[in-house]
Design an enzyme around this catalytic site. Structure first.
Site, PDB file in Angstrom:
ATOM      1  N   GLY A 278       0.779  -1.230   0.000  1.00 47.97           N
ATOM      2  CA  GLY A 278       0.000   0.000   0.000  1.00 47.97           C
ATOM      3  C   GLY A 278       0.810   1.279   0.000  1.00 47.97           C
ATOM      4  O   GLY A 278       0.242   2.359   0.124  1.00 47.97           O
ATOM      5  N   GLU A 320       4.549  -6.259   1.421  1.00 50.11           N
ATOM      6  CA  GLU A 320       4.034  -6.649   0.114  1.00 50.11           C
ATOM      7  C   GLU A 320       3.830  -5.452  -0.819  1.00 50.11           C
ATOM      8  O   GLU A 320       2.706  -5.153  -1.207  1.00 50.11           O
ATOM      9  CB  GLU A 320       2.692  -7.366   0.295  1.00 50.11           C
ATOM     10  CG  GLU A 320       2.772  -8.548   1.233  1.00 50.11           C
ATOM     11  CD  GLU A 320       1.413  -9.166   1.530  1.00 50.11           C
ATOM     12  OE1 GLU A 320       1.345 -10.395   1.626  1.00 50.11           O
ATOM     13  OE2 GLU A 320       0.412  -8.409   1.677  1.00 50.11           O
ATOM     14  N   PRO A 321       4.896  -4.773  -1.186  1.00 52.91           N
ATOM     15  CA  PRO A 321       4.715  -3.637  -2.089  1.00 52.91           C
ATOM     16  C   PRO A 321       4.420  -4.102  -3.511  1.00 52.91           C
ATOM     17  O   PRO A 321       5.058  -5.023  -4.012  1.00 52.91           O
ATOM     18  CB  PRO A 321       6.079  -2.930  -2.043  1.00 52.91           C
ATOM     19  CG  PRO A 321       7.047  -4.035  -1.729  1.00 52.91           C
ATOM     20  CD  PRO A 321       6.309  -5.005  -0.849  1.00 52.91           C
ATOM     21  N   GLY A 322       3.441  -3.504  -4.140  1.00 51.47           N
ATOM     22  CA  GLY A 322       3.169  -3.781  -5.551  1.00 51.47           C
ATOM     23  C   GLY A 322       3.437  -2.509  -6.327  1.00 51.47           C
ATOM     24  O   GLY A 322       4.454  -2.343  -7.001  1.00 51.47           O
ATOM     25  N   ARG A 323       2.517  -1.552  -6.134  1.00 51.39           N
ATOM     26  CA  ARG A 323       2.610  -0.256  -6.808  1.00 51.39           C
ATOM     27  C   ARG A 323       3.974   0.406  -6.621  1.00 51.39           C
ATOM     28  O   ARG A 323       4.534   0.956  -7.578  1.00 51.39           O
ATOM     29  CB  ARG A 323       1.529   0.659  -6.214  1.00 51.39           C
ATOM     30  CG  ARG A 323       1.391   2.017  -6.864  1.00 51.39           C
ATOM     31  CD  ARG A 323       0.557   2.955  -5.962  1.00 51.39           C
ATOM     32  NE  ARG A 323      -0.594   2.274  -5.411  1.00 51.39           N
ATOM     33  CZ  ARG A 323      -1.792   2.219  -5.973  1.00 51.39           C
ATOM     34  NH1 ARG A 323      -2.020   2.863  -7.089  1.00 51.39           N
ATOM     35  NH2 ARG A 323      -2.767   1.550  -5.397  1.00 51.39           N
ATOM     36  N   TYR A 364     -11.345   5.353  -9.599  1.00 48.70           N
ATOM     37  CA  TYR A 364     -11.003   5.941  -8.300  1.00 48.70           C
ATOM     38  C   TYR A 364     -10.743   7.439  -8.377  1.00 48.70           C
ATOM     39  O   TYR A 364     -10.159   7.984  -7.448  1.00 48.70           O
ATOM     40  CB  TYR A 364      -9.697   5.368  -7.740  1.00 48.70           C
ATOM     41  CG  TYR A 364      -9.451   3.905  -7.794  1.00 48.70           C
ATOM     42  CD1 TYR A 364     -10.272   2.995  -7.122  1.00 48.70           C
ATOM     43  CD2 TYR A 364      -8.329   3.419  -8.465  1.00 48.70           C
ATOM     44  CE1 TYR A 364      -9.975   1.653  -7.135  1.00 48.70           C
ATOM     45  CE2 TYR A 364      -8.039   2.062  -8.477  1.00 48.70           C
ATOM     46  CZ  TYR A 364      -8.864   1.186  -7.807  1.00 48.70           C
ATOM     47  OH  TYR A 364      -8.553  -0.135  -7.809  1.00 48.70           O
ATOM     48  N   CYS A 391     -16.946   4.480 -25.757  1.00 49.56           N
ATOM     49  CA  CYS A 391     -18.287   5.065 -25.809  1.00 49.56           C
ATOM     50  C   CYS A 391     -18.803   5.278 -24.400  1.00 49.56           C
ATOM     51  O   CYS A 391     -19.716   4.589 -23.936  1.00 49.56           O
ATOM     52  CB  CYS A 391     -19.223   4.149 -26.578  1.00 49.56           C
ATOM     53  SG  CYS A 391     -18.606   3.883 -28.225  1.00 49.56           S
ATOM     54  N   GLU A 392     -18.190   6.233 -23.730  1.00 50.03           N
ATOM     55  CA  GLU A 392     -18.460   6.429 -22.304  1.00 50.03           C
ATOM     56  C   GLU A 392     -17.914   7.801 -21.956  1.00 50.03           C
ATOM     57  O   GLU A 392     -16.736   8.059 -22.193  1.00 50.03           O
ATOM     58  CB  GLU A 392     -17.687   5.339 -21.546  1.00 50.03           C
ATOM     59  CG  GLU A 392     -17.827   5.327 -20.069  1.00 50.03           C
ATOM     60  CD  GLU A 392     -19.068   4.576 -19.628  1.00 50.03           C
ATOM     61  OE1 GLU A 392     -19.732   5.087 -18.732  1.00 50.03           O
ATOM     62  OE2 GLU A 392     -19.369   3.511 -20.198  1.00 50.03           O
ATOM     63  N   TYR A 421      -1.493  -1.548 -11.839  1.00 46.66           N
ATOM     64  CA  TYR A 421      -2.960  -1.518 -11.942  1.00 46.66           C
ATOM     65  C   TYR A 421      -3.469  -0.864 -13.238  1.00 46.66           C
ATOM     66  O   TYR A 421      -4.546  -0.283 -13.246  1.00 46.66           O
ATOM     67  CB  TYR A 421      -3.570  -0.836 -10.702  1.00 46.66           C
ATOM     68  CG  TYR A 421      -3.104  -1.483  -9.418  1.00 46.66           C
ATOM     69  CD1 TYR A 421      -3.521  -2.766  -9.086  1.00 46.66           C
ATOM     70  CD2 TYR A 421      -2.199  -0.845  -8.587  1.00 46.66           C
ATOM     71  CE1 TYR A 421      -3.062  -3.389  -7.933  1.00 46.66           C
ATOM     72  CE2 TYR A 421      -1.727  -1.460  -7.432  1.00 46.66           C
ATOM     73  CZ  TYR A 421      -2.167  -2.734  -7.111  1.00 46.66           C
ATOM     74  OH  TYR A 421      -1.706  -3.338  -5.990  1.00 46.66           O
TER      75      TYR A 421
HETATM   76  C1  LIG Z   1      -3.152  -5.011  -3.129  1.00 43.49           C
HETATM   77  C2  LIG Z   1      -2.403  -5.658  -2.057  1.00 43.49           C
HETATM   78  C3  LIG Z   1      -1.043  -5.390  -1.896  1.00 43.49           C
HETATM   79  C4  LIG Z   1      -0.294  -4.416  -2.754  1.00 43.49           C
HETATM   80  O1  LIG Z   1      -0.772  -3.118  -2.668  1.00 43.49           O
HETATM   81  P1  LIG Z   1       0.058  -1.915  -3.335  1.00 43.49           P
HETATM   82  O2  LIG Z   1      -0.797  -0.730  -3.097  1.00 43.49           O
HETATM   83  O3  LIG Z   1       0.196  -2.243  -4.775  1.00 43.49           O
HETATM   84  O4  LIG Z   1       1.373  -1.875  -2.651  1.00 43.49           O
HETATM   85  C5  LIG Z   1      -0.360  -6.055  -0.898  1.00 43.49           C
HETATM   86  N1  LIG Z   1      -0.982  -6.954  -0.106  1.00 43.49           N
HETATM   87  C6  LIG Z   1      -2.293  -7.236  -0.247  1.00 43.49           C
HETATM   88  C7  LIG Z   1      -2.900  -8.226   0.648  1.00 43.49           C
HETATM   89  C8  LIG Z   1      -3.039  -6.602  -1.208  1.00 43.49           C
HETATM   90  O5  LIG Z   1      -4.336  -6.891  -1.330  1.00 43.49           O
END
Ligand SMILES: *Cc1c(COP(=O)(O)O)cnc(C)c1O
Length: 463
Positions: A278, A320-323, A364, A391-392, A421
């Protein structure tokens, strides 16, 4: 259904909400390094380049729209997280942000682990060569097939999300003669978004088992009794695009409180806690994200402090970094099509993609930046809204931005920070073909996810 109705007639620029967009930047040709991938710059001709290749050449070779990912930047960010947390913690990249087999290989090589939350993500992870014991399986409604595949593959952990799932996973593991390592996801009553967090009343959501009312403690109690499960820890994920660490502080405090209750009741100290992902990135120059080493230091200190006061051994931390890893490493390249000036309002700039390749703005109200990248310009700034071809009327890519007033059809513009994302949430709305993802680095470009074709579309339509 519209969320807000406006009286008919034009809404004039002077009634647009104050502060909805910032003043025009002093230099429209500048590329803020905060929002662009590391190797992005302008060539002496003024064309933007990434990984040593200019966008005109990229557009010619791969077409538009397309996502270009800076491989060196991705690896550097992954490594920065890995190094910041050190050998006594684990970094799980959240695959839902963007996953492909090339990405799995980069993560593997940089020493990261991987979160998946569906059979499809698990298949991609395994096919990309991630060892199963470095995979975590998430989700609030994993199917029996998904759980079975995950247990059979030997994933390192399954994050249990409900009372029913505790029983389900235990049953499947036992029937396969396995003991599955699991964490229990709890909702700590904290929800964080961007610059604020709310510390009450956010148990009203589909994920996790609430700490409130002793529910999480009861979940642990039940899980500990089941032979098919080895409970290794507690998991908490509090939100997305977070800049403010105070939400993590409250979450860590509450999770450690649960660990202490577990120790007091069962005489065991669970060895791990997962604080989720997050962490925020810069979508515009107004955002100020923290560096991984600052985040690692803050989180580790919070957990140690809480454990010390609870007289617990400090558990192994995972994040758990994604973004925060993939987001800043890519941009979407579009060709400008129709340009429609609406007097007194703004200019609508239509591109050859839209909500099918970036749904976040519509979904969002996400903010993005945009720049003219096929040339520089000395023209005056013009207030634009970058829209797609769907078309939106909500098909907006960048709600408010400035581009040079001499912008013309055929120019290339790019939206930075679209690594997370965007492709992973892409759709085929209007039967638009999903764009490719091209990895660029060291003067070479390679497709890692190819562009969809009409053949792909028609193959699914069995007539
Ligand atoms: C979505 C999610 C993440 C990653 O979130 P980011 O905002 O991309 O860092 C990590 N852990 C869990 C459980 C998630 O659902």
């Amino acid at each position: 259904m519209s969320r807000s109705a406006h009286p008919a007639g034009p809404r004039h620029a002077d009634v647009l909400p104050e502060g909805h967009y910032s003043a025009p930047p002093t230099d429209l040709n500048a590329l803020d390094p905060k929002v662009w991938a590391q190797t992005v710059g302008r060539t002496t001709d003024g064309v933007v380049e990434v990984g040593g290749i200019d966008v005109k050449a990229l557009a010619e070779q791969f077409g538009t729209p397309a996502y270009f990912i800076d491989e060196a930047d991705f690896r550097a960010r992954a490594r920065a997280w890995r190094t910041a947390f050190g050998p006594d913690a684990d970094v799980f990249y959240a695959g839902k942000a963007f996953l492909s087999r090339a990405v799995v290989r980069w993560l593997y090589e940089e020493g990261l682990n991987l979160d998946v939350c569906s059979g499809g993500e698990l298949a991609t992870a395994l096919s990309g060569g991630m060892p199963a014991d470095r995979i975590a399986f998430h989700g609030n409604n994993k199917s029996t097939e998904e759980i079975t595949r995950a247990v059979e593959a030997g994933v390192g952990r399954i994050v249990l999300d409900s009372f029913q799932e505790i029983v389900r996973v235990a049953h499947i593991a036992s029937s396969l003669g396995r003991r599955q390592r699991v964490q229990i996801r709890v909702t700590v009553g904290v929800e964080a978004h961007t610059h604020e967090f709310i510390a009450t009343a956010h148990e009203d959501q589909k994920f996790g088992v609430p700490l409130a009312g002793g529910q999480a403690a009861e979940a642990v109690r039940r899980a500990l009794q089941l032979d098919g499960l080895e409970v290794i820890g507690i998991h908490s994920h509090i939100g997305s695009q977070i800049f403010d660490m105070s939400g993590f502080e409250v979450a860590a405090h509450r999770v450690v409180g649960l660990l202490k209750d577990i120790r007091d009741e069962h005489g065991i100290e669970l060895p791990e806690i997962d604080l989720g992902g997050g962490l925020g990135i810069a979508y515009t120059s107004d955002d100020d994200p923290r560096e991984p080493h600052e985040i690692a230091k803050a989180l580790t200190e919070i957990v140690s402090r809480e454990c010390e006061s609870a007289r617990l051994r400090t558990p192994r931390i995972s994040v758990e970094p994604g973004r925060a890893i993939v987001g800043p490493t890519a941009f979407t390249l579009y060709e400008v099509g129709t340009i429609k000036p609406l007097d007194g309002l703004r200019t609508y700039v239509s591109v050859d993609g839209g909500m099918s390749d970036n749904i976040r703005t519509a979904l969002y109200d996400a903010e993005y930046s945009v720049a003219l990248v096929s040339r520089t310009s000395d023209a005056e700034p013009m207030l634009v809204r970058v829209v797609g071809k769907h078309c939106e009327s909500g098909d907006i890519v960048v709600r408010d931005a400035f581009l040079p007033a001499d912008l013309a059809p055929g120019d290339l513009i790019a939206v930075p920070a679209t690594g997370a994302y965007c492709r992973s949430m892409a759709s085929n709305y209007n039967h638009v073909l999903r764009p490719p993802v091209v990895a660029v680095g060291d003067g070479e470009a390679r497709v890692i996810v190819r562009r969809e074709t009409e053949e792909d579309l028609l193959r699914l339509d069995v007539g």
